[in-house]
Enzyme design. Structure first.
Site, PDB file in Angstrom:
ATOM      1  CB  SER A 194      -0.890   0.022   1.235  1.00 14.11           C
ATOM      2  OG  SER A 194      -1.766  -1.079   1.239  1.00 14.11           O
TER       3      SER A 194
HETATM    4  N1  SAH Z   1      -0.784  -4.550   3.978  1.00 10.24           N
HETATM    5  C1  SAH Z   1      -0.254  -5.120   2.777  1.00 10.24           C
HETATM    6  C2  SAH Z   1      -1.222  -4.903   1.635  1.00 10.24           C
HETATM    7  C3  SAH Z   1      -1.110  -5.954   0.617  1.00 10.24           C
HETATM    8  S1  SAH Z   1      -2.354  -5.917  -0.616  1.00 10.24           S
HETATM    9  C4  SAH Z   1       1.102  -4.526   2.442  1.00 10.24           C
HETATM   10  O1  SAH Z   1       1.342  -3.369   2.787  1.00 10.24           O
HETATM   11  O2  SAH Z   1       1.899  -5.224   1.839  1.00 10.24           O
HETATM   12  C5  SAH Z   1      -3.668  -6.823   0.132  1.00 10.24           C
HETATM   13  C6  SAH Z   1      -3.375  -8.224   0.579  1.00 10.24           C
HETATM   14  O3  SAH Z   1      -4.619  -8.810   0.987  1.00 10.24           O
HETATM   15  C7  SAH Z   1      -2.816  -9.134  -0.508  1.00 10.24           C
HETATM   16  O4  SAH Z   1      -1.625  -9.715  -0.056  1.00 10.24           O
HETATM   17  C8  SAH Z   1      -3.917 -10.183  -0.721  1.00 10.24           C
HETATM   18  O5  SAH Z   1      -3.417 -11.466  -1.062  1.00 10.24           O
HETATM   19  C9  SAH Z   1      -4.607 -10.184   0.636  1.00 10.24           C
HETATM   20  N2  SAH Z   1      -5.992 -10.667   0.620  1.00 10.24           N
HETATM   21  C10 SAH Z   1      -6.951 -10.489  -0.326  1.00 10.24           C
HETATM   22  N3  SAH Z   1      -8.101 -11.086   0.039  1.00 10.24           N
HETATM   23  C11 SAH Z   1      -7.870 -11.674   1.256  1.00 10.24           C
HETATM   24  C12 SAH Z   1      -8.672 -12.473   2.147  1.00 10.24           C
HETATM   25  N4  SAH Z   1      -9.949 -12.784   1.878  1.00 10.24           N
HETATM   26  N5  SAH Z   1      -8.097 -12.902   3.295  1.00 10.24           N
HETATM   27  C13 SAH Z   1      -6.798 -12.615   3.609  1.00 10.24           C
HETATM   28  N6  SAH Z   1      -5.996 -11.874   2.788  1.00 10.24           N
HETATM   29  C14 SAH Z   1      -6.521 -11.422   1.637  1.00 10.24           C
END
Ligand code: SAH
Length: 225
Positions: free
Chosen positions: A75
């Site tokens: 993010s």
């Molecule tokens: N906070 C993270 C954001 C990553 S993007 C960072 O700064 O790196 C969002 C993440 O949510 C992705 O890794 C994706 O695989 C995960 N995600 C999407 N749907 C999800 C779900 N139902 N349960 C758990 N994780 C999920």
């Protein structure tokens, strides 16, 4: 492959982090603990090291979303700072994070003295981040591979819950797993943009909701684990 970071690089990156914090202040982030965490954490080490190029590392401290592998992105620093500020964290808060990704947001929560439980549904990211954060020194984070829509009933209730993927609706299980007095921060919307929803749990049955600002997130996926 890991990039070797020399002492000189460290110095350079520290300067870049200070400038990033100044930019976040200008954009309206005022919580000193959030800014301090961002100034401390080496964001340039969180990218997908197999595809990251030096040119990309150059952008590690500009306010951009960048790839972390498995088609996901880290993010924007502003988004991380904004969501974290809205959680109104106190040292010792028990926090559930949905969407571990590369673990940058997870590290911010841990750096702020919270007991962090984090869920990721992409096995490759879960495996990688589970090793990487303790390697950086964040040893007390609890990692879970699973579906964030269900939360973690066995470990509930939580003081705060943060979702870092765009959800089509507010999952009821997350509302149930929040303590009275707790806060849920979740981006809602299925299109290009999501609106940040901040919910405060007033009693077992009632919530106060604020909708603030538009953001871009990867989707929160369902039923794939
Ligand atoms: N906070 C993270 C954001 C990553 S993007 C960072 O700064 O790196 C969002 C993440 O949510 C992705 O890794 C994706 O695989 C995960 N995600 C999407 N749907 C999800 C779900 N139902 N349960 C758990 N994780 C999920």
């Amino acid at each position: 492959m890991f990039y070797k970071v020399s002492k000189e690089d460290e110095y350079l990156f520290k300067g870049k982090r200070k400038r990033l914090v100044e930019q976040l202040r200008v954009k309206g982030i005022i919580n000193a603990d959030v800014l301090k965490a961002i100034e401390t954490i080496p964001r340039h080490l969180f990218f997908d090291q197999s595809t990251a190029r030096p040119a990309m590392l150059e952008h590690a401290y500009s306010d951009k979303a960048l790839p972390i592998g498995a088609g996901q992105t880290i993010s924007h620093p502003f988004t991380v700072a904004f969501q974290t500020e809205k959680l109104e964290l106190k040292v010792g808060d028990k926090v559930l994070e949905i969407g571990t990704g590369c673990g940058y947001q997870t590290a911010v929560l841990s750096e702020m003295g919270c007991k962090v439980f984090t869920i990721e549904r992409q096995k490759s990211l879960y495996d990688k981040t589970k090793l990487f954060l303790p390697f950086l020194g964040y040893k007390s984070i609890r990692f879970f591979y699973g579906d964030g829509y269900k939360g973690l009933p066995k470990h509930a209730p939580f003081d705060k819950i943060i979702v870092t993927a765009g959800a089509p609706y507010i999952p009821n299980d997350l509302l149930i797993q929040l303590n009275v007095g707790g806060i849920l921060v979740i981006p809602i919307g299925e299109g290009e943009q999501q609106e940040m929803n901040v919910l405060k749990k007033k009693s077992e049955q009632s919530f106060e909701k604020q909708v603030i600002g538009k953001f871009k997130f990867v989707p929160m996926l369902q039923n794939k684990v």
